[in-house]
Design a protein around this motif. Structure first.
Motif, short mmCIF file in Angstrom:
data_model
loop_
_atom_site.label_atom_id
_atom_site.label_comp_id
_atom_site.label_asym_id
_atom_site.label_seq_id
_atom_site.Cartn_x
_atom_site.Cartn_y
_atom_site.Cartn_z
N ILE A 3 0.84 -1.20 0.00
CA ILE A 3 0.00 0.00 0.00
C ILE A 3 0.87 1.25 0.00
O ILE A 3 0.63 2.19 -0.76
CB ILE A 3 -0.95 -0.02 1.21
N TYR A 4 1.91 1.24 0.81
CA TYR A 4 2.77 2.43 0.87
C TYR A 4 3.66 2.57 -0.35
O TYR A 4 4.01 3.68 -0.76
CB TYR A 4 3.59 2.43 2.17
N ASN A 5 4.01 1.45 -0.98
CA ASN A 5 4.73 1.56 -2.25
C ASN A 5 3.84 2.14 -3.34
O ASN A 5 4.30 2.90 -4.20
CB ASN A 5 5.26 0.19 -2.67
N ARG A 6 2.57 1.79 -3.31
CA ARG A 6 1.62 2.40 -4.25
C ARG A 6 1.49 3.89 -3.98
O ARG A 6 1.39 4.71 -4.90
CB ARG A 6 0.26 1.72 -4.12
N LYS A 7 1.48 4.26 -2.72
CA LYS A 7 1.40 5.69 -2.37
C LYS A 7 2.65 6.42 -2.85
O LYS A 7 2.58 7.54 -3.37
CB LYS A 7 1.25 5.88 -0.86
N LEU A 8 3.82 5.77 -2.70
CA LEU A 8 5.06 6.36 -3.19
C LEU A 8 4.98 6.58 -4.69
O LEU A 8 5.42 7.61 -5.21
CB LEU A 8 6.24 5.44 -2.85
N ARG A 9 4.42 5.60 -5.40
CA ARG A 9 4.25 5.73 -6.85
C ARG A 9 3.45 6.98 -7.19
O ARG A 9 3.83 7.77 -8.05
CB ARG A 9 3.53 4.48 -7.38
N GLU A 63 -5.78 1.39 -0.20
CA GLU A 63 -4.84 2.50 -0.39
C GLU A 63 -5.39 3.79 0.19
O GLU A 63 -4.63 4.66 0.63
CB GLU A 63 -4.54 2.68 -1.88
N ARG A 64 -6.69 3.94 0.22
CA ARG A 64 -7.29 5.16 0.76
C ARG A 64 -6.97 5.33 2.25
O ARG A 64 -7.01 6.43 2.79
CB ARG A 64 -8.81 5.14 0.58
N LEU A 65 -6.64 4.22 2.92
CA LEU A 65 -6.38 4.28 4.35
C LEU A 65 -5.01 4.87 4.67
O LEU A 65 -4.67 5.06 5.84
CB LEU A 65 -6.50 2.88 4.97
N ALA A 66 -4.22 5.16 3.66
CA ALA A 66 -2.97 5.86 3.89
C ALA A 66 -3.23 7.29 4.36
O ALA A 66 -2.32 7.97 4.84
CB ALA A 66 -2.12 5.87 2.62
N LYS A 67 -4.47 7.76 4.24
CA LYS A 67 -4.87 9.07 4.75
C LYS A 67 -5.41 8.88 6.16
O LYS A 67 -6.36 8.12 6.38
CB LYS A 67 -5.92 9.72 3.86
N VAL A 68 -4.83 9.57 7.11
CA VAL A 68 -5.15 9.33 8.51
C VAL A 68 -6.61 9.64 8.83
O VAL A 68 -7.20 9.02 9.73
CB VAL A 68 -4.20 10.14 9.43
N GLU A 69 -7.23 10.56 8.10
CA GLU A 69 -8.64 10.87 8.35
C GLU A 69 -9.51 9.63 8.14
O GLU A 69 -10.46 9.40 8.89
CB GLU A 69 -9.12 12.00 7.44
N HIS A 70 -9.18 8.82 7.14
CA HIS A 70 -9.95 7.60 6.89
C HIS A 70 -9.72 6.56 7.99
O HIS A 70 -10.64 5.82 8.35
CB HIS A 70 -9.57 7.02 5.52
N LEU A 71 -8.52 6.53 8.53
CA LEU A 71 -8.24 5.61 9.63
C LEU A 71 -9.01 6.01 10.89
O LEU A 71 -9.57 5.16 11.58
CB LEU A 71 -6.74 5.58 9.94
N MET A 72 -9.04 7.30 11.18
CA MET A 72 -9.76 7.75 12.37
C MET A 72 -11.24 7.41 12.27
O MET A 72 -11.88 7.03 13.26
CB MET A 72 -9.56 9.25 12.57
N GLN A 73 -11.78 7.54 11.08
CA GLN A 73 -13.18 7.20 10.87
C GLN A 73 -13.40 5.70 10.99
O GLN A 73 -14.35 5.23 11.63
CB GLN A 73 -13.64 7.70 9.50
N GLY A 74 -12.51 4.90 10.38
CA GLY A 74 -12.65 3.46 10.38
C GLY A 74 -12.52 2.84 11.76
O GLY A 74 -13.19 1.84 12.07
#
Length: 250
Positions: free
Chosen positions: A88-94, A137-148
């Protein structure tokens, strides 16, 4: 009965981070290695907050407090997501590399940074060819993690801290005050300690250690973390995923 001293709690936590801690992680486990980096990022930010507190610059520690919170929440996710988090983080790096490459092209400096541009192009090509897209991949954004994870308190803290990290009226009004008769200005924040630094650092470091303990061999911190949690009223178990989908399925 006197309230327990957060400073003493911090010492208890720091004493658990021993020099041989590296022997308790599995270097072949991606989640364990990424968790190591996330955890020590939290510990580093906590140290920065305490140094700024000692210097009387608590108001300037908002970026450090917010970063510590982001890394702690991501570390908790890392425990759940497991080895998959690496892809997931490699995709974010991409995606980041693509945006940076576009920016270099747009301002005409791609040729000046030819070697760096090629590294970016190679990274994007490699990820495209070897790593499939992932719905998480959307969970790389902390706002989505806080919601989840249903972290409503943490979300509020994050939003408030953001007002002191980015230019806002909330932030600038820390340096002047209208009492109805006159406007008083100050070269230092009017409120010296918006957040109780020691208690905040204790809370966030404990939360990070509670998560990191899950990927350490034999979970060596369990007993002491539970004692500290009881003393200070912290959580003793990790927040559970409440969002849609399964973090482990693919």
């Amino acid at each position: 009965m006197a309230e327990p001293d957060p400073g003493d709690g911090l010492i208890r936590l720091e004493n658990m981070i021993t020099d041989d801690l590296h022997t308790r992680i599995d270097p072949t486990n991606r989640a364990s290695m990424i968790g190591w980096g996330l955890f020590f990022a939290v510990a580093h930010q906590v140290r920065a907050v305490l140094v700024l507190h000692k210097a009387g610059a608590c108001g300037g520690a908002a970026p450090n407090r917010r970063s510590a919170l982001e890394h702690t929440i991501t570390l908790r996710w890392c425990v759940d997501q497991g080895a998959r988090i690496g892809d997931i983080y490699n995709r974010k790096l991409r995606n980041d590399q693509i945006q940076l490459a576009k920016a270099l092209k747009a301002d005409g400096t791609a040729d000046r940074y030819e070697d760096a541009y090629q590294v970016m192009a190679d990274t994007v090509k490699m990820v495209n060819e070897t790593i499939a897209s992932d719905p998480n991949e959307r969970l790389a954004k902390v706002e989505h993690l806080m919601q989840g994870y249903d972290l409503s308190k943490e979300r509020t803290i994050y939003q408030v801290e953001s007002r002191f990290v980015h230019p806002t009226l909330t932030g600038v009004q820390m340096f002047f005050k209208d009492d109805g008769e006159t406007i008083k200005v100050s070269q230092m924040p009017i409120h010296d300690e918006v957040v109780a630094c020691h208690l905040y650092c204790l809370w966030i470091l404990h939360a990070a250690m509670l998560a990191f303990n899950e990927v350490l061999t034999d979970k060596p911190w369990t007993v002491e973390l539970e004692k500290i949690a009881r003393d200070f009223g912290f959580m003793t178990t990790l927040p559970q995923w409440q969002g849609p989908g399964d973090l482990h399925a693919r």
